[in-house]
Design an enzyme around this catalytic site. Structure first.
Site, PDB file in Angstrom:
ATOM      1  N   HIS A 151       0.821  -1.212   0.000  1.00 61.89           N
ATOM      2  CA  HIS A 151       0.000   0.000   0.000  1.00 61.89           C
ATOM      3  C   HIS A 151       0.853   1.259   0.000  1.00 61.89           C
ATOM      4  O   HIS A 151       2.055   1.234   0.273  1.00 61.89           O
ATOM      5  CB  HIS A 151      -0.929   0.002   1.217  1.00 61.89           C
ATOM      6  CG  HIS A 151      -0.223   0.064   2.542  1.00 61.89           C
ATOM      7  ND1 HIS A 151       0.160   1.254   3.117  1.00 61.89           N
ATOM      8  CD2 HIS A 151       0.165  -0.918   3.395  1.00 61.89           C
ATOM      9  CE1 HIS A 151       0.756   1.009   4.276  1.00 61.89           C
ATOM     10  NE2 HIS A 151       0.769  -0.305   4.463  1.00 61.89           N
TER      11      HIS A 151
ATOM     12  N   CYS B 140       2.978  -4.430   7.030  1.00 62.53           N
ATOM     13  CA  CYS B 140       2.646  -4.383   5.612  1.00 62.53           C
ATOM     14  C   CYS B 140       3.784  -3.778   4.803  1.00 62.53           C
ATOM     15  O   CYS B 140       4.722  -3.190   5.347  1.00 62.53           O
ATOM     16  CB  CYS B 140       1.361  -3.591   5.394  1.00 62.53           C
ATOM     17  SG  CYS B 140      -0.113  -4.432   6.021  1.00 62.53           S
TER      18      CYS B 140
END
Length: 248
Positions: free
Chosen positions: A202, A218
């Site tokens: 992301h 992440c």
């Protein structure tokens, strides 16, 4: 034909000038050459190495879907983490995303032994999941739904706690999309064997975390980079997360 240096230097000056002019004129055309017949074939060549001006433009301010993404001060980032085309070190098939956790790189494998390389930020203790999976789906300007255990550790996030609406098969709550949203401008959702790993590739407004291990786990990218990656990969793209690549 003679291969001697004398013969090589005997090229007629007029012929040389005409060849040079023809070559210069062809620079405005696509990279096509002809094979032994008359049918042209396309030759994929490495993208030119960007210079300082191109990098400034690459990471300049941009408005996307009504959101104003600020420019990135690239002079404060190690140039090794700039988006760039490189020789592919992964050996994976074209279209595969490879996250090299040891070096904080994400590669998108291309044809002819090339790859697009992006700098990424990772979790403090290293990426907790590794292996092969797929990008099940992608989303532009996603909402952020912090996990319940994170909210329990950080009560200030309680206002973003999500609830599942069974009647409409959707999650309610979370943080609205925007430039301050932790998922940034784009999110790519990693699934393994049909199940959500809860890990994402992301965007992030925190450009200073690229090349470091500071997030909750992440794979975070500069917003300008994640938009570029998003536009290059379709849903279902394979992804490999590994620390086994050679040092680059």
């Amino acid at each position: 034909m003679s291969n001697s240096p004398i013969a090589a230097r005997s090229l007629n000056r007029r012929r040389f000038l005409s060849m040079t002019a023809a070559g210069a004129a062809s620079l405005g055309l696509s990279a096509c050459v002809s094979s032994s017949g008359d049918t042209p074939r396309i030759v994929e060549r490495p993208e030119p190495e960007p210079g300082p001006v191109q990098y400034s433009s690459m990471y300049g301010a941009v408005t996307d879907a009504g959101y104003d993404i600020p420019a990135v001060p690239i002079e404060k980032i190690n140039p090794r983490y700039y988006r760039q085309e490189v020789a592919d070190p992964t050996g994976e098939r074209p279209g595969t995303i490879v996250v090299d956790t040891a070096n904080h790189f994400l590669y998108l494998v291309r044809e002819r032994g090339r790859a697009m390389r992006y700098g990424v930020g990772l979790g403090r203790a290293g990426f907790e999941w590794a292996g092969r999976a797929e990008i099940k789906y992608k989303q532009q300007w996603p909402r952020w739904f912090p996990p319940a255990e994170m909210i329990d550790r950080r009560p200030e996030l309680e206002k973003y706690r999500a609830e599942y609406d069974k009647a409409n098969d959707q999650w309610l709550g979370g943080m609205q999309p925007g430039v301050s949203n932790p998922l940034g401008a784009r999110a790519l959702y990693i699934f393994e064997d049909g199940k959500d790993t809860l890990y994402r590739v992301h965007g992030s407004p925190e450009w200073w975390t690229i090349g470091k291990s500071v997030s909750s786990g992440c794979v975070r990218m500069i917003n300008q980079d994640v938009i570029d990656l998003y536009n290059r990969v379709p849903d279902g793209s394979p992804i490999l997360v590994t620390s086994g690549l050679r040092s680059v």
